[in-house]
Design a protein around this motif. Sequence first.
Motif, PDB file in Angstrom:
ATOM      1  N   GLY A 106       0.820  -1.203   0.000  1.00 46.96           N
ATOM      2  CA  GLY A 106       0.000   0.000   0.000  1.00 46.96           C
ATOM      3  C   GLY A 106       0.852   1.249   0.000  1.00 46.96           C
ATOM      4  N   GLU A 107       1.474   1.531   1.134  1.00 47.36           N
ATOM      5  CA  GLU A 107       2.413   2.644   1.258  1.00 47.36           C
ATOM      6  C   GLU A 107       3.578   2.207   2.126  1.00 47.36           C
ATOM      7  N   VAL A 108       4.774   2.641   1.764  1.00 51.11           N
ATOM      8  CA  VAL A 108       5.982   2.308   2.530  1.00 51.11           C
ATOM      9  C   VAL A 108       6.874   3.532   2.593  1.00 51.11           C
ATOM     10  N   THR A 109       7.679   3.609   3.646  1.00 52.49           N
ATOM     11  CA  THR A 109       8.659   4.687   3.728  1.00 52.49           C
ATOM     12  C   THR A 109       9.806   4.421   2.754  1.00 52.49           C
ATOM     13  N   VAL A 110      10.538   5.476   2.435  1.00 46.10           N
ATOM     14  CA  VAL A 110      11.716   5.317   1.578  1.00 46.10           C
ATOM     15  C   VAL A 110      12.698   4.353   2.226  1.00 46.10           C
ATOM     16  N   GLU A 111      12.854   4.449   3.542  1.00 47.33           N
ATOM     17  CA  GLU A 111      13.750   3.536   4.250  1.00 47.33           C
ATOM     18  C   GLU A 111      13.365   2.080   4.003  1.00 47.33           C
ATOM     19  N   ARG A 112      12.095   1.773   4.159  1.00 48.82           N
ATOM     20  CA  ARG A 112      11.653   0.393   3.989  1.00 48.82           C
ATOM     21  C   ARG A 112      11.730  -0.035   2.521  1.00 48.82           C
ATOM     22  N   ALA A 113      11.376   0.868   1.624  1.00 40.54           N
ATOM     23  CA  ALA A 113      11.429   0.535   0.201  1.00 40.54           C
ATOM     24  C   ALA A 113      12.845   0.150  -0.220  1.00 40.54           C
ATOM     25  N   LEU A 114      13.855   0.869   0.307  1.00 37.21           N
ATOM     26  CA  LEU A 114      15.236   0.563  -0.033  1.00 37.21           C
ATOM     27  C   LEU A 114      15.728  -0.659   0.722  1.00 37.21           C
ATOM     28  N   THR A 115      15.422  -0.736   2.005  1.00 32.88           N
ATOM     29  CA  THR A 115      15.903  -1.857   2.812  1.00 32.88           C
ATOM     30  C   THR A 115      15.394  -3.188   2.274  1.00 32.88           C
ATOM     31  N   TYR A 116      14.119  -3.229   1.876  1.00 36.55           N
ATOM     32  CA  TYR A 116      13.533  -4.475   1.383  1.00 36.55           C
ATOM     33  C   TYR A 116      13.504  -4.541  -0.149  1.00 36.55           C
ATOM     34  N   SER A 117      14.169  -3.586  -0.768  1.00 38.81           N
ATOM     35  CA  SER A 117      14.383  -3.610  -2.226  1.00 38.81           C
ATOM     36  C   SER A 117      13.075  -3.761  -2.999  1.00 38.81           C
ATOM     37  N   LEU A 118      12.099  -2.957  -2.653  1.00 39.48           N
ATOM     38  CA  LEU A 118      10.807  -3.021  -3.331  1.00 39.48           C
ATOM     39  C   LEU A 118      10.922  -2.400  -4.720  1.00 39.48           C
ATOM     40  N   ASN A 119      10.341  -3.053  -5.692  1.00 41.18           N
ATOM     41  CA  ASN A 119      10.496  -2.632  -7.090  1.00 41.18           C
ATOM     42  C   ASN A 119       9.577  -1.485  -7.475  1.00 41.18           C
ATOM     43  N   ILE A 120       8.301  -1.574  -7.078  1.00 37.72           N
ATOM     44  CA  ILE A 120       7.326  -0.574  -7.536  1.00 37.72           C
ATOM     45  C   ILE A 120       7.695   0.826  -7.051  1.00 37.72           C
ATOM     46  N   PRO A 121       8.016   1.039  -5.761  1.00 42.37           N
ATOM     47  CA  PRO A 121       8.427   2.389  -5.350  1.00 42.37           C
ATOM     48  C   PRO A 121       9.686   2.869  -6.088  1.00 42.37           C
ATOM     49  N   ALA A 122      10.620   1.952  -6.360  1.00 43.63           N
ATOM     50  CA  ALA A 122      11.843   2.362  -7.046  1.00 43.63           C
ATOM     51  C   ALA A 122      11.547   2.844  -8.459  1.00 43.63           C
ATOM     52  N   VAL A 123      10.651   2.155  -9.161  1.00 39.38           N
ATOM     53  CA  VAL A 123      10.291   2.589 -10.517  1.00 39.38           C
ATOM     54  C   VAL A 123       9.606   3.948 -10.459  1.00 39.38           C
ATOM     55  N   ARG A 124       8.771   4.151  -9.465  1.00 37.00           N
ATOM     56  CA  ARG A 124       8.099   5.454  -9.318  1.00 37.00           C
ATOM     57  C   ARG A 124       9.118   6.567  -9.094  1.00 37.00           C
ATOM     58  N   VAL A 125      10.115   6.309  -8.254  1.00 37.56           N
ATOM     59  CA  VAL A 125      11.146   7.320  -7.997  1.00 37.56           C
ATOM     60  C   VAL A 125      11.967   7.589  -9.258  1.00 37.56           C
ATOM     61  N   LEU A 126      12.278   6.524 -10.013  1.00 33.72           N
ATOM     62  CA  LEU A 126      13.024   6.732 -11.258  1.00 33.72           C
ATOM     63  C   LEU A 126      12.210   7.571 -12.240  1.00 33.72           C
ATOM     64  N   ALA A 127      10.902   7.350 -12.283  1.00 38.29           N
ATOM     65  CA  ALA A 127      10.065   8.166 -13.164  1.00 38.29           C
ATOM     66  C   ALA A 127      10.122   9.635 -12.755  1.00 38.29           C
ATOM     67  N   ASP A 128      10.217   9.897 -11.449  1.00 39.68           N
ATOM     68  CA  ASP A 128      10.308  11.279 -10.969  1.00 39.68           C
ATOM     69  C   ASP A 128      11.686  11.882 -11.235  1.00 39.68           C
ATOM     70  N   VAL A 129      12.737  11.093 -11.027  1.00 37.85           N
ATOM     71  CA  VAL A 129      14.105  11.587 -11.260  1.00 37.85           C
ATOM     72  C   VAL A 129      14.364  11.776 -12.742  1.00 37.85           C
ATOM     73  N   GLY A 130      13.893  10.813 -13.551  1.00 43.74           N
ATOM     74  CA  GLY A 130      14.106  10.857 -14.990  1.00 43.74           C
ATOM     75  C   GLY A 130      15.185   9.866 -15.405  1.00 43.74           C
ATOM     76  N   VAL A 131      14.843   9.011 -16.351  1.00 46.67           N
ATOM     77  CA  VAL A 131      15.806   8.006 -16.807  1.00 46.67           C
ATOM     78  C   VAL A 131      17.067   8.647 -17.376  1.00 46.67           C
ATOM     79  N   PRO A 132      16.991   9.695 -18.212  1.00 48.65           N
ATOM     80  CA  PRO A 132      18.229  10.304 -18.729  1.00 48.65           C
ATOM     81  C   PRO A 132      19.145  10.842 -17.633  1.00 48.65           C
ATOM     82  N   VAL A 133      18.557  11.433 -16.601  1.00 42.66           N
ATOM     83  CA  VAL A 133      19.377  11.948 -15.501  1.00 42.66           C
ATOM     84  C   VAL A 133      20.111  10.804 -14.820  1.00 42.66           C
TER      85      VAL A 133
END
Length: 783
Positions: A361-388
């Motif tokens: 449902g919702e997770v903190t950045v700490e938990r998303a990174l610690t447990y290597s969750l894929n969906i939050p990471a893809v969302r963050v990459l979409a915000d950062v931008g693949v070219p960047v």
Amino acid sequence: MLDRLFPLPPAPRYSPIVLAADGSVLHAFLNPTQKWRMKTELAEITPALQQAIIHKEDRYFRYHFGVNPVAIVQAAGRNLFGKGRTTGASTITMQVARLLEPKERTFGNKLQEMLRAVQLEAHYSKAEILQLYLNLVPYGGNIEGVKSAALFYFQQPPDYLSLAQTVTLAIIPNQPRVLVLGKNNDRILAERNRWLRQFQRERLFPNQDVEDAINEPLDAQRHAAPTLAPHLARRLVAQRAGQPIIHSTLRRAPQAKAEDLTQNYVRRLRELGISQAAVLVVNNRTRAVEAYVGSADFQDAAGSGQVDGVRAVRSPGSTLKPFLYALAVDKGIVTPKQKLPDVPTNFSGFRPENFDKSCAGEVTVERALTYSLNIPAVRVLADVGVPVFTDKLRAAGFKSVAKAAPRLGLSTILGGCGATLEELTGLYAALADGGRWRAVRLTSRVTSRAAPLPRRKEPATSERKSSGSPLSRGEGGRGGEVSSGGEALVSPAAAFLITDILAQRTRPDLPMGYQNSRHLPKIAWKTGTSYGRRDAWSIGYNADYTIGVWVGNFNGQGSPALTGADIASPLLFDLFNTLAYNSPNRWAVPPATLDFRLVCAETGLVPGEHCPNQLIDYYLPGTSSARHCEHQKEALVSADGAVAYCRACVPATGFRRQLFPNPLPEVLAFREAQGLPSSRLPPHNPACQLVRTDGGTGAALAITSPLDHAEYVLDRKDKQQMLLSCAAGSEVRQVFWYVNDRFLRAAAATERVFFRPPSGTVKISCADDHGRNVDIQLQVAEL
């Protein structure tokens, strides 16, 4: 003029050797003529070795011009009148000439040998000529040179030999076929002691040193050539063709231990269908590679052991996520306690899944990174931008990413690109160094390149200082030193926050926590597993070291058991526990650019008007988002809670204020789909005469099924249907579905609708009861 008519002979062809950081030989190779001829450097020629060789072979070596006329006259007399031992009166320089150009022993060749000796004396110092002699003298079989003999028979370089061992090597070249170490040790021992007694009579060495040498036993056997770090040795020799000595940054003890740990660990994995592993150990302060293991066993032909796993391009799995989150911190997109949606999401046709196929449902950045969750990471990459993201990886030396950058998408963060263990370990070393990247170093200095005999223009002298060696000159000096610069990939603050998160995860080898094992190193670590379980990664670091581990099969075959956490991490911990046991455990401290602030415990954002539960979180002043939390929304509802009022239709009395959860539409839809308790805003007052066009007050409406711009193939015989579903705000009660701009039906906001789509291009539209709508387009084919 003489050099033109009588050119100098080509340089000797040495056996390439790769040295450890302490100067010991890690790996040696046969020279092109299949001989062991390791180059002896000037510093390795000890005074004892010089005295023994000169006194035995050519007492007037330091005084003649290459030829000793007195010795020639004496030898001629002995040979002519048959008195005394028949000799050829060869000086050391004449022997060098003969060793450089072996010829049949005739009077004409002897004269040519003398001429060559005079020429060599004109070009080189006595020290250089002696060095060349010691590099060429035979020791039986295919062993030539004092360094080769010292390593093969005594397992020590020449400058580490005892007096007894030095004299042993000094007497063998005269009779290399008779005095064979390992076969004729008794005869060699007697000959050695005879010469030691003679040196004692002539006061060449102190009496006590000679007595100790005579009493020293001779237990010499031929040993195998050193073969540590075979992958790195071949890599460096190929890169520096022609260099006889290559100084690597490897340390012998860590290298040997890493090789043993890797080989023994992989041996236990074979029954799981896993045959290989690779390890890289980097010193964070100097970026020097201190251990380099390309495979578990170089000799394992069945497992392709000669493949260099440190340089093999593999899928990095989740190992790039820490770097992505560090970039997001620097861009103000996230902070550690901030919560990210972890729900099934369609990113323009790409629908990632978490490793365990579940969502929270919702997770903190700490938990998303610690447990290597894929969906939050893809969302963050979409915000950062693949070219960047890929531009930063290119700056960090990721060659495969640089080549494929135009074709990479959001799957990059899940391993949809190529990377090597060397690149990944260097990237994590940058996190350990406050975000500053420098290329890892494999060599400690530049060595000279072998070359033909050069012609000197300066006049010859009897003794000249030389930093090089005869027949092998070039640009010497120190090289590959640590640069104080580097590429600032992320800020020290971002690097610290990511390190802090990665260090919080409980190590499986320390189930009771790091604090109960104070002698073991504290580390920050991250794992990764590629698609199909073909690659398992585990990379960790502390203030001193960064260690990267890859486990898998070089043929690309996967294994059900192959995961970074379960398979690669145990080897990582073994390496750290061995190489950094009882280390000071210095740890990173927060940089001055970081600060604390109170955030809402529900979202991790700056507390809003309705945030009673708060906690402390790190943030970057002036960079981190200052968006206020709106996880609860106040609404005006009737006394019975049946309808909601807007400002235009709220009655004078009979209403109350009530707080309602205000999650993102996709999070709300996920909770309801999972049967979790949720509270929606009551429907708007039906008597309200105000026509709403959203006005920016409602949450976005999104179609979650089908996927936008996707292609669907349906089986005509099975009469397959397509699912329609959407994510809407809590205030939405009803939605209206359209197909190719024709009304299909009305449905509840959470209802799953099925229909049979037409073939070809299909437009799907959804509108809600607040006036919002969204369109998608897809292709449908029937078989």
